[in-house]
Design a protein around this motif. Structure first.
Motif, PDB file in Angstrom:
ATOM      1  N   ASP A 144       0.827  -1.218   0.000  1.00  0.00           N
ATOM      2  CA  ASP A 144       0.000   0.000   0.000  1.00  0.00           C
ATOM      3  C   ASP A 144       0.857   1.261   0.000  1.00  0.00           C
ATOM      4  OD1 ASP A 144      -2.252  -1.507  -0.078  1.00  0.00           O
ATOM      5  OD2 ASP A 144      -2.810  -1.228   2.029  1.00  0.00           O
ATOM      6  N   ILE A 145       1.972   1.213   0.752  1.00  0.00           N
ATOM      7  CA  ILE A 145       2.857   2.390   0.801  1.00  0.00           C
ATOM      8  C   ILE A 145       3.492   2.610  -0.574  1.00  0.00           C
ATOM      9  CG2 ILE A 145       4.959   3.364   1.816  1.00  0.00           C
ATOM     10  CD1 ILE A 145       4.294   1.735   4.375  1.00  0.00           C
ATOM     11  N   ARG A 146       3.999   1.487  -1.134  1.00  0.00           N
ATOM     12  CA  ARG A 146       4.680   1.603  -2.423  1.00  0.00           C
ATOM     13  C   ARG A 146       3.746   2.132  -3.503  1.00  0.00           C
ATOM     14  NH1 ARG A 146       6.306  -3.832  -1.828  1.00  0.00           N
ATOM     15  NH2 ARG A 146       8.109  -3.978  -0.436  1.00  0.00           N
ATOM     16  N   LYS A 147       2.507   1.678  -3.462  1.00  0.00           N
ATOM     17  CA  LYS A 147       1.548   2.132  -4.479  1.00  0.00           C
ATOM     18  C   LYS A 147       1.069   3.549  -4.224  1.00  0.00           C
ATOM     19  CE  LYS A 147      -0.501  -2.260  -5.922  1.00  0.00           C
ATOM     20  NZ  LYS A 147      -1.615  -3.173  -5.614  1.00  0.00           N
ATOM     21  N   GLY A 148       1.499   4.124  -3.108  1.00  0.00           N
ATOM     22  CA  GLY A 148       1.084   5.486  -2.802  1.00  0.00           C
ATOM     23  C   GLY A 148      -0.317   5.582  -2.225  1.00  0.00           C
ATOM     24  N   LEU A 149      -0.885   4.466  -1.871  1.00  0.00           N
ATOM     25  CA  LEU A 149      -2.243   4.493  -1.309  1.00  0.00           C
ATOM     26  C   LEU A 149      -2.269   5.107   0.079  1.00  0.00           C
ATOM     27  CD1 LEU A 149      -3.533   0.955  -2.375  1.00  0.00           C
ATOM     28  CD2 LEU A 149      -4.056   3.158  -3.425  1.00  0.00           C
ATOM     29  N   VAL A 150      -1.182   4.890   0.821  1.00  0.00           N
ATOM     30  CA  VAL A 150      -1.150   5.431   2.189  1.00  0.00           C
ATOM     31  C   VAL A 150       0.181   6.127   2.449  1.00  0.00           C
ATOM     32  CG1 VAL A 150      -2.663   3.566   3.020  1.00  0.00           C
ATOM     33  CG2 VAL A 150      -0.200   3.345   3.284  1.00  0.00           C
ATOM     34  N   ASN A 151       0.173   7.088   3.383  1.00  0.00           N
ATOM     35  CA  ASN A 151       1.405   7.727   3.835  1.00  0.00           C
ATOM     36  C   ASN A 151       1.468   7.875   5.359  1.00  0.00           C
ATOM     37  OD1 ASN A 151      -0.339   9.804   4.262  1.00  0.00           O
ATOM     38  ND2 ASN A 151       0.370  11.061   2.549  1.00  0.00           N
ATOM     39  N   ARG A 152       0.503   7.294   6.028  1.00  0.00           N
ATOM     40  CA  ARG A 152       0.556   7.140   7.493  1.00  0.00           C
ATOM     41  C   ARG A 152       0.049   5.726   7.771  1.00  0.00           C
ATOM     42  NH1 ARG A 152       2.002  11.565   6.389  1.00  0.00           N
ATOM     43  NH2 ARG A 152       1.596  13.567   7.411  1.00  0.00           N
ATOM     44  N   VAL A 153       0.637   5.063   8.748  1.00  0.00           N
ATOM     45  CA  VAL A 153       0.231   3.676   9.009  1.00  0.00           C
ATOM     46  C   VAL A 153      -0.214   3.524  10.453  1.00  0.00           C
ATOM     47  CG1 VAL A 153       1.035   1.281   9.156  1.00  0.00           C
ATOM     48  CG2 VAL A 153       1.698   2.715   7.203  1.00  0.00           C
ATOM     49  N   VAL A 154      -1.406   2.948  10.626  1.00  0.00           N
ATOM     50  CA  VAL A 154      -1.871   2.579  11.965  1.00  0.00           C
ATOM     51  C   VAL A 154      -2.091   1.073  11.967  1.00  0.00           C
ATOM     52  CG1 VAL A 154      -3.785   2.703  13.615  1.00  0.00           C
ATOM     53  CG2 VAL A 154      -2.971   4.798  12.473  1.00  0.00           C
ATOM     54  N   VAL A 155      -1.378   0.373  12.847  1.00  0.00           N
ATOM     55  CA  VAL A 155      -1.625  -1.059  12.995  1.00  0.00           C
ATOM     56  C   VAL A 155      -2.357  -1.281  14.302  1.00  0.00           C
ATOM     57  CG1 VAL A 155      -0.572  -3.332  13.349  1.00  0.00           C
ATOM     58  CG2 VAL A 155       0.320  -1.817  11.576  1.00  0.00           C
ATOM     59  N   ALA A 156      -3.516  -1.914  14.217  1.00  0.00           N
ATOM     60  CA  ALA A 156      -4.272  -2.254  15.420  1.00  0.00           C
ATOM     61  C   ALA A 156      -4.003  -3.723  15.691  1.00  0.00           C
ATOM     62  CB  ALA A 156      -5.748  -2.003  15.211  1.00  0.00           C
ATOM     63  N   ALA A 166       9.523   0.217   2.936  1.00  0.00           N
ATOM     64  CA  ALA A 166       8.676   0.615   1.808  1.00  0.00           C
ATOM     65  C   ALA A 166       8.856   2.080   1.442  1.00  0.00           C
ATOM     66  CB  ALA A 166       7.216   0.321   2.133  1.00  0.00           C
ATOM     67  N   GLY A 167       9.777   2.749   2.178  1.00  0.00           N
ATOM     68  CA  GLY A 167      10.105   4.115   1.808  1.00  0.00           C
ATOM     69  C   GLY A 167       9.348   5.192   2.563  1.00  0.00           C
ATOM     70  N   LEU A 168       8.721   4.831   3.665  1.00  0.00           N
ATOM     71  CA  LEU A 168       7.979   5.812   4.469  1.00  0.00           C
ATOM     72  C   LEU A 168       8.783   6.106   5.729  1.00  0.00           C
ATOM     73  CD1 LEU A 168       5.113   7.227   4.609  1.00  0.00           C
ATOM     74  CD2 LEU A 168       4.444   5.345   6.108  1.00  0.00           C
ATOM     75  N   ASN A 169       8.808   7.365   6.143  1.00  0.00           N
ATOM     76  CA  ASN A 169       9.473   7.675   7.400  1.00  0.00           C
ATOM     77  C   ASN A 169       8.817   6.841   8.488  1.00  0.00           C
ATOM     78  OD1 ASN A 169       9.773   9.074  10.096  1.00  0.00           O
ATOM     79  ND2 ASN A 169      11.193  10.286   8.851  1.00  0.00           N
ATOM     80  N   LYS A 170       9.656   6.120   9.260  1.00  0.00           N
ATOM     81  CA  LYS A 170       9.069   5.116  10.150  1.00  0.00           C
ATOM     82  C   LYS A 170       8.335   5.730  11.335  1.00  0.00           C
ATOM     83  CE  LYS A 170      13.356   4.242  12.660  1.00  0.00           C
ATOM     84  NZ  LYS A 170      14.376   3.260  12.987  1.00  0.00           N
ATOM     85  N   TYR A 171       8.485   7.052  11.503  1.00  0.00           N
ATOM     86  CA  TYR A 171       7.747   7.698  12.604  1.00  0.00           C
ATOM     87  C   TYR A 171       6.371   8.177  12.147  1.00  0.00           C
ATOM     88  CZ  TYR A 171      11.980   6.837  15.037  1.00  0.00           C
ATOM     89  OH  TYR A 171      13.039   6.186  15.605  1.00  0.00           O
ATOM     90  N   TYR A 172       6.050   7.846  10.897  1.00  0.00           N
ATOM     91  CA  TYR A 172       4.676   8.031  10.419  1.00  0.00           C
ATOM     92  C   TYR A 172       3.853   6.782  10.750  1.00  0.00           C
ATOM     93  CZ  TYR A 172       5.254  12.398   7.798  1.00  0.00           C
ATOM     94  OH  TYR A 172       5.433  13.699   7.447  1.00  0.00           O
ATOM     95  N   PHE A 173       4.224   6.112  11.845  1.00  0.00           N
ATOM     96  CA  PHE A 173       3.576   4.862  12.240  1.00  0.00           C
ATOM     97  C   PHE A 173       3.002   4.999  13.650  1.00  0.00           C
ATOM     98  CE2 PHE A 173       3.858   0.994  14.737  1.00  0.00           C
ATOM     99  CZ  PHE A 173       3.039   0.142  14.014  1.00  0.00           C
ATOM    100  N   GLU A 174       1.811   4.453  13.838  1.00  0.00           N
ATOM    101  CA  GLU A 174       1.206   4.469  15.168  1.00  0.00           C
ATOM    102  C   GLU A 174       0.542   3.115  15.408  1.00  0.00           C
ATOM    103  OE1 GLU A 174       1.658   6.545  17.503  1.00  0.00           O
ATOM    104  OE2 GLU A 174       0.247   5.662  18.907  1.00  0.00           O
ATOM    105  N   MET A 175       0.520   2.708  16.653  1.00  0.00           N
ATOM    106  CA  MET A 175      -0.009   1.388  16.963  1.00  0.00           C
ATOM    107  C   MET A 175      -1.166   1.506  17.950  1.00  0.00           C
ATOM    108  SD  MET A 175       2.386  -1.844  17.614  1.00  0.00           S
ATOM    109  CE  MET A 175       1.722  -3.475  17.474  1.00  0.00           C
ATOM    110  N   ALA A 176      -2.220   0.707  17.736  1.00  0.00           N
ATOM    111  CA  ALA A 176      -3.318   0.633  18.699  1.00  0.00           C
ATOM    112  C   ALA A 176      -3.304  -0.770  19.290  1.00  0.00           C
ATOM    113  CB  ALA A 176      -4.654   0.907  18.010  1.00  0.00           C
ATOM    114  N   ASN A 177      -3.208  -0.856  20.587  1.00  0.00           N
ATOM    115  CA  ASN A 177      -3.140  -2.165  21.243  1.00  0.00           C
ATOM    116  C   ASN A 177      -4.550  -2.670  21.522  1.00  0.00           C
ATOM    117  OD1 ASN A 177      -2.734  -4.407  22.794  1.00  0.00           O
ATOM    118  ND2 ASN A 177      -1.160  -3.482  24.084  1.00  0.00           N
ATOM    119  N   ILE A 178      -5.067  -3.458  20.572  1.00  0.00           N
ATOM    120  CA  ILE A 178      -6.429  -3.969  20.777  1.00  0.00           C
ATOM    121  C   ILE A 178      -6.418  -5.426  21.238  1.00  0.00           C
ATOM    122  CG2 ILE A 178      -7.526  -2.354  19.168  1.00  0.00           C
ATOM    123  CD1 ILE A 178      -7.659  -4.770  17.166  1.00  0.00           C
ATOM    124  N   ARG A 179      -5.243  -5.905  21.634  1.00  0.00           N
ATOM    125  CA  ARG A 179      -5.180  -7.273  22.169  1.00  0.00           C
ATOM    126  C   ARG A 179      -4.991  -7.228  23.696  1.00  0.00           C
ATOM    127  NH1 ARG A 179      -0.197 -11.278  21.043  1.00  0.00           N
ATOM    128  NH2 ARG A 179       0.627  -9.954  22.699  1.00  0.00           N
TER     129      ARG A 179
END
Lengths: 312, 700, 187
Positions: free
Chosen positions: B59-71, B89-102
């Motif tokens: 998704d990052i490579r295709k340009g679909l997203v530029n911020r990532v949230v993993v739940a 995938a070429g995105l600054n890794k601090y454009y990442f956020e995590m939601a702890n749903i477990r």
């Protein structure tokens, strides 16, 4: 002949020494007679092994001394070995005692030497070649199910049989010449019964002990609780028309103790019991009086049913 | 990519059944699609798996997203994995956020599935709210000091030190006792091979002491620790030895001179014998140097260190017996000595804690009587070993004084008969203080095996001995361990499943043992000459204190807590500090050595590059806003903030190398002049507001 | 023989050990090994044998697992007084499943042999041996109606109809422990 492997036995005409033991010739001679009828008819020659004795049974020499046990067993085995044939037994205790003794002798040279020292006094020597085969295994592997199917005049279609292979048909598997693929889910007797056209389903207590032997002579009450559990399981789970065993001890216990339990009001049903060789003899058309004439739990009805409705 | 063009991808993990079993994934996914700036929502069985990560990268490579949230699960273990995926995938890794749903959702609300689903939505919304405000950051690097401090000189410490020293790292080994060797030095033989403990341990002690890269600092304790990974500043207190170690040759002359009145229980012999106030810890000690125990010393000559000596009538100074006996002057009392010893400072990049254990004293187990013939298993080790109080001669412990008397007479050339009683029956009792809710709930892990070992050694040496062993159950899960157990059975050692509930003294010092045999279902009793208690392995008394100084955690049972039981067994929550051996929990020698080598390798792989990537999640002061109040300076737990001159005014400044990004300063700053990158004021507030509004993201 | 239900309420191991050392020539475990249960010491008391033992199922006191444990700790008198081993049907299911190849059946029978050796047996226990010696059959019946009824000769082709063979068997028995111990009259 003494077979190294079963397939070898097929090369020539089958011949075995008929090992009787005690219970069969004295208590249940109809089983002996059944064997004397069926094997010649199936082209298996039997030798009387004249002079054979008690195997020895568990309560005698095995309880006194290992060497003495083996010596008595070895003398019986010698009778076959001298003629170049294996023994064949229809009693699990004989099958067990003879083969356990043989196993001890083969695995412990010291025992073997002591036994042969004793045997020397009567001019015998046991080489360890002759062994004891079980009639069920001879029928299953040497004679074969096809030949059995061909030989019968009456078929058991529609009958449900509860099989009782008996402990010494199974354990300890290490000592026996023939082994069930899974001794905890034995198939041989079920297959033999199916060859006669009957249904022989599994039931939960199929491999459980009938409580015969030393347990019965030491404490009949406790012995009967075991056989009662087994009989009730047979009745409730598969409602068998007939119980078929390959052991003369199991035969006596299931037949005789059943009658006692009925008299004491502990069970209310009656299931006839036969040794497999008796059942086969009946199906082959031999005289029921001769091959199945001795019992406590009545067999008349089941025999009638076989002879009337099972004619092929 | 402009900041205004925000396209967030939300990736929901099922974690097998762990999340999907409680959270309705479809419902949550539908919800996420409607959140502002969310461009893509996807779910997958295991997001952290290779194909799972590939979904994000694609998704990052295709340009679909530029911020990532993993739940998904916890950022503690999985954030680095997803950050790397973004970076790949070429995105600054601090454009990442995590939601702890477990951990914080599905596990906690397993039986309330609807509520769990609602909570998952809110947590994801909060993460999205934060993701909209994320800023790109760059990693930074810190220089690492390549020295390592190993605390504890037992078998674990020795192996950790040797592996590091052999790899070229400088190692400081700090040991609180005068000698290294630890508890293993007290053991007679070791299971399951019955090697003599001293034979395999002493060469290693010598090797580590002589290693050019190892500096041994014994009779010393850690006083304080500052700094962080790569740059720890450690203060170590070397205790006062009262003996000049430069001059001491370990000859032992002073020990024989020390008078009987100054004798106290010998720690090395577990109290089975006495030692003098001046003593060498044990014959094979490394370094082999004497120390004076100031509490035991009765100050024979009437003077203490540095005091004027009393003099005879003819003016000769009266020396203490040890002073007099010493051939090198190491025991001289002429100079004053600081009772506080000496404080030294070490700079290290990493620390390995291998401080070992102690065994429980038998005193608290009153049900086993106070007879001296009821002993701990470690005392039994001393009783059967050649370096023990009886030189390995097996006698009942109550007769050890008789033995020592006899020995003294014989040494003086007198004829004497030893009247000590030899035991005929020995009983072993397992799980004393272990698996016992009154003391320790845990299994001490080594007792079954060392009991079997002692029984085997005794039975092989004295076949006529009757040995009875009582176990709750026999635990032998180790290589060759069950075979060892069967060897004992074959020796005719009698084994019982069932615990001993009481030991009563008989008038003749023998013991009536009351046990139970689960096999027979009957109580059993017997008369025994010695009863050996397998007392529990415990954390050292000062372990908690040390952990506090190091900033690492201890578990409920008091042992050091590893970062992750399975994946990071020798790491701690403090980066750069590793643990090994029984300080982490009861274990046998093979396991201690394995852990020590693991800790050494962890420290080496951390320090070898010489510098370390550090997350840029640290605080920064905006000098324009700072009023120079200085509150932050006091609050910083890492001493990372100082006041500096800025445009002629006092302003605070944060040292990037020292800052750990805890955020205390940012929270406390009255003028909001401090920003914690990755957790900015705006980001955190957006998260809080979203949750307060039950998942509705407010436009700021 | 009555089954002894009562074992001492508390087992005094010191007394058991003293008796074993002072009153027995050999340890009971050594005797049991000698009498055929070679793998006795391999037992770890897992209890698998007891789980399928007919004797345990119907409530005998000293079924396989307990008998082995009692032997391992050196009990003897209590065991000699008990008839449990004589009730063992020798089914050998225990032998089949024992994870340590102890063959609990063999222990049961070694116990029988020990009891025979110590003459701690009832007359019932040697009845089979007497019959074996006299007739060559442990189970023997004089009445032959059944055989006649099914059309068989009165005497089976065994020692019952072969005097020479019976003498051979007797020669063998005279050279075993049966004769050594004088358990049954042998002319």
């Amino acid at each position: 002949m003494i077979s190294e492997t079963v397939s070898e036995t097929l090369k020539e005409k089958l011949k075995f020494g008929l090992f009787l033991g005690c219970n069969i010739p004295f208590n249940r001679p109809d089983v002996e007679q059944a064997m004397r009828k069926i094997f010649p008819a199936l082209n298996v020659e039997i030798d009387d092994l004249v002079g054979q004795s008690c195997c020895p049974s568990w309560g005698t020499m095995p309880s006194v001394d290992v060497v003495g046990w083996c010596a008595v067993a070895a003398r019986n085995l010698c009778l076959g070995e001298e003629k170049g044939i294996d023994l064949m037994a229809a009693c699990n205790s004989c099958y067990g005692s003879l083969n356990e003794a043989r196993h001890k002798m083969l695995n412990n040279p010291e025992i073997m030497n002591k036994v042969n020292e004793i045997l020397a006094k009567i001019g015998k020597k046991y080489e360890g070649k002759a062994k004891c085969r079980h009639v069920a295994w001879v029928l299953y592997r040497d004679v074969g199910l096809e030949k059995i199917k061909e030989s019968i005049k009456y078929s058991l279609d529609g009958l449900t049989i509860a099989v009782q292979p008996g402990c010494h048909f199974l354990w300890p598997s290490e000592v026996y010449p023939d082994k069930e693929e899974d001794p905890f889910n034995p198939k041989v007797l079920r297959e033999l019964c199916k060859a006669l056209g009957a249904d022989a389903p599994y039931y939960t207590k199929l491999i459980d002990c009938c409580g015969m032997g030393a347990l019965r002579s030491t404490n009949p009450e406790k012995s009967f609780t075991l056989v009662k559990e087994k009989l009730e399981c047979i009745k409730e789970e598969i409602d068998a028309d007939l119980i078929v065993t390959t052991c003369s001890s199991c035969l006596i216990q299931l037949d005789d103790a059943q009658e006692r339990l009925r008299k004491e009001g502990k069970i209310s049903f009656s299931i006839p019991v036969l040794h497999y060789v008796q059942l086969l003899a009946l199906c082959m058309g031999f005289d029921p009086q001769q091959v199945a004439g001795i019992c406590v739990t009545p067999r008349d009805e089941i025999i009638k049913r076989i002879l009337e409705s099972g004619k092929r | 990519m402009s900041d205004k063009d925000i396209r967030i991808g939300v990736y929901i993990c099922h974690c097998g059944e762990n999340i999907a079993g409680a959270v309705n994934i479809n419902e949550v996914a539908e919800f996420a699609k409607n959140l502002p700036d969310v461009a893509v929502v996807r779910d997958y069985l295991f997001m952290c798996s290779d194909p799972g990560q590939e979904i994000i990268k694609e998704d990052i490579r295709k340009g679909l997203v530029n911020r990532v949230v993993v739940a998904a699960c916890t950022p503690r273990t999985h954030e680095p994995i997803f950050r790397r995926a973004c970076e790949d995938a070429g995105l600054n890794k601090y454009y990442f956020e995590m939601a702890n749903i477990r951990d914080q959702c599905s596990w906690a609300h397993w039986h309330e599935k609807e509520k769990a689903t609602e909570k998952a939505k809110q947590l994801i919304a909060a993460a999205v709210a934060k993701a909209r405000l994320l800023e790109p950051l760059e990693d930074r690097y810190v220089e690492l000091n390549k020295n390592v401090m190993v605390v504890g000189g037992g078998i674990a410490g020795i192996f950790a030190a040797l592996d590091l020293a052999n790899a070229g790292f400088k190692v400081y080994m700090v040991e609180k006792n005068p000698s290294i060797g630890g508890n293993m030095a007290k053991l007679d033989k070791t299971f399951p091979t019955n090697d003599c403990s001293a034979c395999i341990l002493t060469p290693l002690m010598v090797e580590v002491a002589n290693h050019p890269n190892v500096e041994l600092i014994t009779y010393a304790e850690v006083e304080s620790v500052d700094g962080s990974v790569g740059n720890f500043k450690v203060k170590v207190r070397k205790k006062q030895t009262y003996v000049d170690w430069e001059k001491c040759t370990g000859c032992g002359a002073c020990i024989n001179a020390c008078p009987p009145k100054a004798r106290v229980p010998d720690e090395f012999n577990e109290g089975l014998s006495l030692r003098g106030a001046i003593y060498i810890q044990f014959p094979q000690a490394v370094p082999k140097k004497a120390v004076i125990d100031p509490d035991a010393c009765i100050r024979c000559s009437g003077r203490w260190f540095g005091e004027e000596p009393r003099r005879t009538k003819d003016g000769k100074p009266i020396l203490a017996p040890c002073e007099k006996a010493c051939p090198t002057g190491a025991c001289s009392r002429d100079e004053p000595r600081d009772p506080n010893g000496e404080l030294i400072e070490l700079n290290v990049g990493s620390i390995i804690v291998a401080t070992g254990y102690k065994v429980m004293d038998k005193k608290q187990f009153k049900e086993f009587s106070d007879s001296p013939n009821v002993i701990t298993a470690l005392q039994m080790e001393r009783l059967i070993t050649a370096t023990g109080p009886t030189e390995g001669k097996l006698i009942v412990p109550s007769d050890i004084p008789k033995y020592l008397e006899w020995k003294k007479k014989v040494e003086k050339g007198k004829e004497a008969e030893l009247e000590a009683r030899k035991p005929k029956v020995i009983t072993f009792v397992s799980c004393v203080g272990s698996r016992d809710n009154r003391y320790h709930t845990y299994c001490s892990r080594v007792c079954c095996m060392y009991m079997l070992k002692q029984a085997m050694l005794l039975k092989e040496k004295y076949p006529e001995l009757d040995i009875y062993m009582f176990f709750i159950d026999v635990r032998t899960p180790g290589k060759d361990f069950d075979e060892y157990y069967m060897r004992c059975r074959n020796l005719g050692i009698k084994i019982f499943k069932g615990k001993v509930g009481g030991v009563q003294k008989l008038p003749d010092e023998r013991l009536l043992v009351k046990g139970y045999d689960a096999d027979l279902g009957k109580p059993v009793e017997l008369i025994s000459d010695i009863v050996v208690l397998a007392t529990a392995i415990e954390p050292n008394t000062d372990l908690k204190d040390l952990a506090r100084k190091l900033g690492i955690n201890v578990g409920a049972e008091g042992f050091l807590r590893e970062r992750h039981t399975k994946l990071y067994p020798v790491d701690t929550m403090t980066e750069g500090i590793f643990i090994a051996g029984c300080a982490q929990g009861p274990k046998d020698i093979p396991d201690s050595v394995a852990q020590a080598k693991a800790a050494a390798s962890s420290a080496a792989s951390l320090l070898a590059p010489g510098k370390m990537k550090v997350e840029p999640l640290i605080s920064e002061v905006n000098p324009e806003k700072c009023t120079g109040c200085g509150i932050c300076v006091e609050l910083c737990p890492y001493g990372a903030i100082e006041m500096v001159e800025y445009n002629g005014k006092r302003k605070s400044k944060i040292n990037e190398t020292l800052c750990k990004g805890c955020g205390v300063c940012a929270a406390a700053c009255p003028s909001k002049a401090i920003t914690l990158h990755g957790f900015t004021y705006e980001q955190v507030v957006a998260q809080i507001r979203t949750i307060a509004k039950k998942g509705v993201i407010e436009e700021v | 023989m009555e089954v002894m239900e009562g074992v001492p309420p508390v087992i005094n191991l010191t007394e058991v050990a003293r008796t074993e050392k002072e009153e027995f020539e050999k340890k009971v475990s050594e005797l049991i090994i000698e009498f055929g249960a070679e793998n006795l010491l391999a037992c770890m008391q897992c209890g698998a044998c007891a789980s399928i033992c007919p004797l345990a199922r119907v409530g005998f006191e000293w079924y396989n697992k307990k008998l082995i444990k009692a032997i391992l700790i050196g009990m003897k008198e209590e065991l000699l007084d008990d008839s449990t081993p004589w009730a063992c049907v020798a089914c050998n299911r225990c032998t089949e499943i024992c994870p340590r190849q102890v063959s609990p059946f063999e222990v049961m029978f070694a116990m029988r042999r020990l009891m025979v050796e110590e003459l701690a047996i009832s007359t019932l226990a040697i009845e089979g041996d007497r019959s074996l010696y006299e007739h060559g059959h442990a189970v023997y019946m004089t009445g032959r109606e059944a055989r006649k009824k099914v059309g068989l000769p009165e005497k089976p082709p065994t020692t019952d109809s072969d005097e020479k063979a019976l003498q051979e068997l007797r020669t063998i028995l005279k050279n075993t422990k049966l004769a050594e111990l004088g358990l049954i009259p042998m002319e």
